[in-house]
Scaffold this motif. Structure first.
Motif, PDB file in Angstrom:
ATOM      1  N   ALA A 131       8.640   4.646  -6.309  1.00 43.99           N
ATOM      2  CA  ALA A 131       8.945   3.603  -5.328  1.00 43.99           C
ATOM      3  C   ALA A 131       8.708   2.215  -5.904  1.00 43.99           C
ATOM      4  CB  ALA A 131       8.103   3.792  -4.067  1.00 43.99           C
ATOM      5  N   ARG A 132       9.499   1.294  -5.407  1.00 47.08           N
ATOM      6  CA  ARG A 132       9.366  -0.122  -5.734  1.00 47.08           C
ATOM      7  C   ARG A 132       9.492  -0.903  -4.440  1.00 47.08           C
ATOM      8  NH1 ARG A 132      11.424   1.972 -10.346  1.00 47.08           N
ATOM      9  NH2 ARG A 132      11.031   0.911 -12.290  1.00 47.08           N
ATOM     10  N   VAL A 133       8.936  -2.115  -4.422  1.00 49.22           N
ATOM     11  CA  VAL A 133       9.057  -3.003  -3.270  1.00 49.22           C
ATOM     12  C   VAL A 133      10.059  -4.091  -3.609  1.00 49.22           C
ATOM     13  CG1 VAL A 133       7.852  -4.629  -1.755  1.00 49.22           C
ATOM     14  CG2 VAL A 133       6.682  -2.551  -2.526  1.00 49.22           C
ATOM     15  N   LEU A 134      10.999  -4.298  -2.701  1.00 52.33           N
ATOM     16  CA  LEU A 134      11.966  -5.386  -2.804  1.00 52.33           C
ATOM     17  C   LEU A 134      11.861  -6.198  -1.521  1.00 52.33           C
ATOM     18  CD1 LEU A 134      14.444  -6.877  -4.018  1.00 52.33           C
ATOM     19  CD2 LEU A 134      15.864  -5.174  -2.852  1.00 52.33           C
ATOM     20  N   ASP A 135      11.556  -7.480  -1.643  1.00 54.14           N
ATOM     21  CA  ASP A 135      11.406  -8.343  -0.472  1.00 54.14           C
ATOM     22  C   ASP A 135      12.735  -9.031  -0.169  1.00 54.14           C
ATOM     23  OD1 ASP A 135      10.744 -10.159   1.489  1.00 54.14           O
ATOM     24  OD2 ASP A 135       8.946 -10.882   0.475  1.00 54.14           O
ATOM     25  N   PRO A 136      13.419  -8.642   0.918  1.00 57.37           N
ATOM     26  CA  PRO A 136      14.700  -9.268   1.262  1.00 57.37           C
ATOM     27  C   PRO A 136      14.601 -10.768   1.526  1.00 57.37           C
ATOM     28  CG  PRO A 136      14.431  -7.215   2.454  1.00 57.37           C
ATOM     29  CD  PRO A 136      13.101  -7.533   1.808  1.00 57.37           C
ATOM     30  N   GLU A 137      13.403 -11.250   1.783  1.00 56.78           N
ATOM     31  CA  GLU A 137      13.228 -12.687   1.989  1.00 56.78           C
ATOM     32  C   GLU A 137      13.595 -13.475   0.735  1.00 56.78           C
ATOM     33  OE1 GLU A 137       9.681 -15.666   3.388  1.00 56.78           O
ATOM     34  OE2 GLU A 137       9.954 -13.752   4.427  1.00 56.78           O
ATOM     35  N   LEU A 154       0.813  -1.214   0.000  1.00 56.20           N
ATOM     36  CA  LEU A 154       0.000   0.000   0.000  1.00 56.20           C
ATOM     37  C   LEU A 154       0.851   1.270   0.000  1.00 56.20           C
ATOM     38  CD1 LEU A 154      -2.664  -1.165   2.585  1.00 56.20           C
ATOM     39  CD2 LEU A 154      -3.028  -0.834   0.126  1.00 56.20           C
ATOM     40  N   LEU A 155       2.050   1.197   0.572  1.00 54.38           N
ATOM     41  CA  LEU A 155       2.938   2.352   0.641  1.00 54.38           C
ATOM     42  C   LEU A 155       3.564   2.676  -0.714  1.00 54.38           C
ATOM     43  CD1 LEU A 155       4.449   4.468   2.359  1.00 54.38           C
ATOM     44  CD2 LEU A 155       6.139   2.676   2.881  1.00 54.38           C
ATOM     45  N   GLY A 201      16.770   4.202  -9.429  1.00 55.87           N
ATOM     46  CA  GLY A 201      16.543   5.394  -8.626  1.00 55.87           C
ATOM     47  C   GLY A 201      15.305   5.272  -7.770  1.00 55.87           C
ATOM     48  N   GLY A 202      14.866   6.399  -7.239  1.00 55.42           N
ATOM     49  CA  GLY A 202      13.645   6.421  -6.448  1.00 55.42           C
ATOM     50  C   GLY A 202      13.822   5.883  -5.040  1.00 55.42           C
ATOM     51  N   THR A 203      12.799   5.186  -4.599  1.00 55.85           N
ATOM     52  CA  THR A 203      12.737   4.657  -3.243  1.00 55.85           C
ATOM     53  C   THR A 203      12.470   3.167  -3.309  1.00 55.85           C
ATOM     54  OG1 THR A 203      11.865   6.738  -2.387  1.00 55.85           O
ATOM     55  CG2 THR A 203      11.465   4.793  -1.052  1.00 55.85           C
ATOM     56  N   LEU A 204      13.163   2.428  -2.454  1.00 59.20           N
ATOM     57  CA  LEU A 204      12.875   1.005  -2.308  1.00 59.20           C
ATOM     58  C   LEU A 204      12.237   0.779  -0.953  1.00 59.20           C
ATOM     59  CD1 LEU A 204      16.023  -0.897  -3.636  1.00 59.20           C
ATOM     60  CD2 LEU A 204      13.789  -0.650  -4.727  1.00 59.20           C
ATOM     61  N   VAL A 205      11.132   0.064  -0.958  1.00 55.77           N
ATOM     62  CA  VAL A 205      10.442  -0.323   0.265  1.00 55.77           C
ATOM     63  C   VAL A 205      10.798  -1.784   0.524  1.00 55.77           C
ATOM     64  CG1 VAL A 205       8.200  -0.580   1.396  1.00 55.77           C
ATOM     65  CG2 VAL A 205       8.571   1.296  -0.242  1.00 55.77           C
ATOM     66  N   LEU A 206      11.411  -2.038   1.677  1.00 55.05           N
ATOM     67  CA  LEU A 206      11.847  -3.389   2.021  1.00 55.05           C
ATOM     68  C   LEU A 206      11.109  -3.860   3.270  1.00 55.05           C
ATOM     69  CD1 LEU A 206      14.347  -2.054   0.425  1.00 55.05           C
ATOM     70  CD2 LEU A 206      15.619  -3.952   1.367  1.00 55.05           C
ATOM     71  N   PRO A 207      10.150  -4.782   3.121  1.00 57.15           N
ATOM     72  CA  PRO A 207       9.451  -5.316   4.288  1.00 57.15           C
ATOM     73  C   PRO A 207      10.177  -6.568   4.804  1.00 57.15           C
ATOM     74  CG  PRO A 207       8.334  -6.026   2.279  1.00 57.15           C
ATOM     75  CD  PRO A 207       9.522  -5.184   1.861  1.00 57.15           C
ATOM     76  N   GLN A 208      10.776  -6.468   5.973  1.00 60.43           N
ATOM     77  CA  GLN A 208      11.515  -7.621   6.496  1.00 60.43           C
ATOM     78  C   GLN A 208      11.727  -7.481   7.994  1.00 60.43           C
ATOM     79  OE1 GLN A 208      12.764 -10.460   4.790  1.00 60.43           O
ATOM     80  NE2 GLN A 208      13.105 -11.158   6.887  1.00 60.43           N
ATOM     81  N   THR A 209      11.392  -8.524   8.701  1.00 63.49           N
ATOM     82  CA  THR A 209      11.662  -8.592  10.130  1.00 63.49           C
ATOM     83  C   THR A 209      13.156  -8.761  10.356  1.00 63.49           C
ATOM     84  OG1 THR A 209       9.530  -9.687  10.503  1.00 63.49           O
ATOM     85  CG2 THR A 209      11.193  -9.914  12.236  1.00 63.49           C
TER      86      THR A 209
END
Length: 174
Positions: free
Chosen positions: A27-33, A19-20, A74-82
């Motif tokens: 922005a892009r989402v990159l999942d470190p998992e 959602l962010l 470029g831009g912003t990376l959103v990384l969702p990770q515990t």
């Protein structure tokens, strides 16, 4: 810039990241998992430590992958990770700092009963003992270092869209 969304299982990291992303310019989402999953596919397997984050290559690979991707798009990376081990977070944060990549570290927070109920009722990922086993370490990390190292955003009684908007506003404000 990196927006790292931390918090334990059931806090809403994946939903919030999704959602962010449209609320932040470029922005892009990159999942470190996914980087951990690559390491899990190494054959013969790496020693089992119960969590891919304990493998020394995972942390610098996350920094390297995110940095290279930012250099490319470029831009912003959103990384969702515990990340609940302070030394691991320091290694990641220091890696980004050495590359002059600003990081906004956000922790999504909820009380233990709320988290337990979310994990038990999750119809997408489903219940798992691993997810439940992370609740006590999260509480300990929150008490000892994690909440001091990040912007803490409560998710209790709030719609995920509202949480994402709060984070977007804080990122925009600097």
């Amino acid at each position: 810039m990196i927006v790292w969304i931390n918090g334990t299982h059931g806090a809403g990291k994946t939903t919030t990241a999704r959602l962010l992303q449209p609320l932040l310019p470029d922005a892009r989402v990159l999942d470190p998992e996914k980087i951990g999953e690559v390491l899990m596919d190494v054959r013969p397997p790496l020693p089992d430590h119960g969590d891919f984050q304990h493998w020394a290559p995972w942390r610098p690979l996350v920094v390297e992958t995110a940095t290279r991707l930012l250099d490319h798009v470029g831009g912003t990376l959103v990384l969702p990770q515990t990340v609940l081990v302070e030394a691991y977070w320091r290694e990641i944060a220091d890696g980004f700092a050495a590359r002059r990549v600003p990081v906004r570290h956000v922790v999504l927070d909820a009380d233990q009963d709320t988290l337990r109920a979310r994990i038990e009722g999750d119809t997408v990922v489903g219940y798992s003992l691993f997810r439940m086993s992370r609740l006590a370490p999260y509480a300990e990390a929150a008490r000892t270092w994690l909440h001091d190292a990040a912007q803490v955003v409560s998710t209790v009684g709030r719609a995920p869209e509202e949480v994402a908007r709060e984070i977007a506003r804080s990122v925009a404000a600097g």
